[in-house]
Design a protein around this motif. Structure first.
Motif, PDB file in Angstrom:
ATOM      1  N   ALA A  95       0.834  -1.208   0.000  1.00  0.00           N
ATOM      2  CA  ALA A  95       0.000   0.000   0.000  1.00  0.00           C
ATOM      3  C   ALA A  95       0.864   1.251   0.000  1.00  0.00           C
ATOM      4  O   ALA A  95       1.957   1.262   0.574  1.00  0.00           O
ATOM      5  N   LEU A  96       0.354   2.287  -0.645  1.00  0.00           N
ATOM      6  CA  LEU A  96       0.944   3.621  -0.546  1.00  0.00           C
ATOM      7  C   LEU A  96      -0.011   4.476   0.268  1.00  0.00           C
ATOM      8  O   LEU A  96      -1.196   4.594  -0.075  1.00  0.00           O
ATOM      9  N   LEU A  97       0.514   5.051   1.355  1.00  0.00           N
ATOM     10  CA  LEU A  97      -0.294   5.949   2.180  1.00  0.00           C
ATOM     11  C   LEU A  97       0.291   7.352   2.057  1.00  0.00           C
ATOM     12  O   LEU A  97       1.402   7.620   2.516  1.00  0.00           O
ATOM     13  N   ILE A  98      -0.451   8.213   1.414  1.00  0.00           N
ATOM     14  CA  ILE A  98      -0.011   9.600   1.192  1.00  0.00           C
ATOM     15  C   ILE A  98      -0.406  10.432   2.404  1.00  0.00           C
ATOM     16  O   ILE A  98      -1.588  10.480   2.768  1.00  0.00           O
ATOM     17  N   ILE A  99       0.584  11.083   3.013  1.00  0.00           N
ATOM     18  CA  ILE A  99       0.309  11.922   4.182  1.00  0.00           C
ATOM     19  C   ILE A  99       0.419  13.389   3.781  1.00  0.00           C
ATOM     20  O   ILE A  99       1.499  13.863   3.420  1.00  0.00           O
ATOM     21  N   ALA A 100      -0.695  14.097   3.886  1.00  0.00           N
ATOM     22  CA  ALA A 100      -0.681  15.541   3.647  1.00  0.00           C
ATOM     23  C   ALA A 100      -0.847  16.261   4.978  1.00  0.00           C
ATOM     24  O   ALA A 100      -1.205  15.651   5.987  1.00  0.00           O
ATOM     25  N   HIS A 101      -0.578  17.556   4.971  1.00  0.00           N
ATOM     26  CA  HIS A 101      -0.676  18.298   6.223  1.00  0.00           C
ATOM     27  C   HIS A 101      -2.101  18.338   6.753  1.00  0.00           C
ATOM     28  O   HIS A 101      -2.349  18.119   7.928  1.00  0.00           O
ATOM     29  N   GLY A 102      -3.037  18.641   5.866  1.00  0.00           N
ATOM     30  CA  GLY A 102      -4.421  18.863   6.289  1.00  0.00           C
ATOM     31  C   GLY A 102      -4.694  20.349   6.400  1.00  0.00           C
ATOM     32  O   GLY A 102      -3.818  21.125   6.777  1.00  0.00           O
ATOM     33  N   SER A 132      -4.991   7.936   1.514  1.00  0.00           N
ATOM     34  CA  SER A 132      -4.421   9.199   1.981  1.00  0.00           C
ATOM     35  C   SER A 132      -4.876   9.466   3.409  1.00  0.00           C
ATOM     36  O   SER A 132      -5.908   8.951   3.852  1.00  0.00           O
ATOM     37  N   ALA A 133      -4.068  10.242   4.120  1.00  0.00           N
ATOM     38  CA  ALA A 133      -4.392  10.609   5.496  1.00  0.00           C
ATOM     39  C   ALA A 133      -3.739  11.964   5.783  1.00  0.00           C
ATOM     40  O   ALA A 133      -2.946  12.466   4.978  1.00  0.00           O
ATOM     41  N   PHE A 134      -4.096  12.537   6.948  1.00  0.00           N
ATOM     42  CA  PHE A 134      -3.655  13.899   7.255  1.00  0.00           C
ATOM     43  C   PHE A 134      -2.952  13.958   8.606  1.00  0.00           C
ATOM     44  O   PHE A 134      -3.356  13.303   9.560  1.00  0.00           O
ATOM     45  N   LEU A 135      -1.923  14.797   8.651  1.00  0.00           N
ATOM     46  CA  LEU A 135      -1.211  14.995   9.911  1.00  0.00           C
ATOM     47  C   LEU A 135      -2.091  15.696  10.935  1.00  0.00           C
ATOM     48  O   LEU A 135      -2.099  15.349  12.110  1.00  0.00           O
ATOM     49  N   GLU A 136      -2.820  16.716  10.481  1.00  0.00           N
ATOM     50  CA  GLU A 136      -3.685  17.455  11.404  1.00  0.00           C
ATOM     51  C   GLU A 136      -4.772  18.198  10.637  1.00  0.00           C
ATOM     52  O   GLU A 136      -4.710  18.295   9.409  1.00  0.00           O
ATOM     53  N   LEU A 137      -5.745  18.677  11.336  1.00  0.00           N
ATOM     54  CA  LEU A 137      -6.826  19.531  10.817  1.00  0.00           C
ATOM     55  C   LEU A 137      -7.831  18.818   9.923  1.00  0.00           C
ATOM     56  O   LEU A 137      -8.811  19.428   9.493  1.00  0.00           O
ATOM     57  N   ALA A 138      -7.579  17.556   9.595  1.00  0.00           N
ATOM     58  CA  ALA A 138      -8.507  16.852   8.705  1.00  0.00           C
ATOM     59  C   ALA A 138      -8.469  15.361   9.006  1.00  0.00           C
ATOM     60  O   ALA A 138      -7.542  14.866   9.639  1.00  0.00           O
ATOM     61  N   GLU A 139      -9.478  14.660   8.541  1.00  0.00           N
ATOM     62  CA  GLU A 139      -9.596  13.208   8.727  1.00  0.00           C
ATOM     63  C   GLU A 139      -9.460  12.508   7.382  1.00  0.00           C
ATOM     64  O   GLU A 139      -9.829  13.088   6.367  1.00  0.00           O
TER      65      GLU A 139
END
Lengths: 126, 126
Positions: free
Chosen positions: B3-10, B40-47
């Motif tokens: 799997a590739l899990l893309i982490i954005a800030h949010g 995809s997932a977010f470091l903060e501010l989003a789910e």
């Protein structure tokens, strides 16, 4: 005389800010660079601020400044904060064309770059 | 299963977060994609948060999760926050290899992308 002003977010971590200066230097020496000068500035947490970056370009003789948001997503920084700062700066330089560019994340080749980059070992692994 | 899990800030701006979901969908359909699943997932501010993103990958059968920081600079988020979260998550999945990838900004072709993108008209100009 045409300037490129790269706007990064800015970090409390100085090494991160220096990456932006290093990018500007790489761009100056890039074979496809056709800007007369390239500077960088930060939205927050680091210096120079955006108005100071514009002032630096103008002081070096730019009459056209392409302001490039080095941001991935069109969050508030890209859609509101940077445009508002430019609106405040423009009246100071009525003889200079200050143009807001598309932000980096809007590039249509971003998916290719993600697939190229993902999976390479982190330089600072956990 | 990889799997590739893309982490954005949010972002507080939902349209910005949706760009990350859209990027993940573009990657799923990309001809050079060889991941079995992309989330995809977010470091903060989003789910979803990063632990929830890892859980989603594992629940879909991933035994290898490449965690890709979709960040431009190696600020604290990339060098400290994301590695720390992964350190907390890994013990929950001892059978899964959770690997931290290089972040996007470390790509050696970034200067080319900047020159390609800068100067194009902003979609949401000031």
């Amino acid at each position: 005389m045409k300037a490129l002003l790269i706007i990064a977010h800015g970090s409390r971590r100085q090494a991160s800010n220096q990456e932006v200066s290093a990018l500007a230097e790489q761009l100056r020496q890039h074979p496809h660079n056709d800007y007369d000068l390239i500077e960088s500035a930060f939205l927050e947490l680091a210096e120079p601020a955006i108005p100071d970056g514009v002032a630096e370009c103008v002081s070096q003789g730019a009459n056209e400044v392409i302001v490039f948001p080095y941001f991935l997503n069109s969050g508030r920084h890209v859609t509101e904060d940077i445009p508002e700062i430019l609106d405040q700066v423009r009246p100071q330089y009525p003889e200079v064309c200050i143009v807001l560019s598309q932000h980096l994340g809007a590039s249509p080749v971003m998916p290719d770059l993600v697939l190229q980059t993902a999976g390479k070992a982190a330089i600072n692994p956990a």
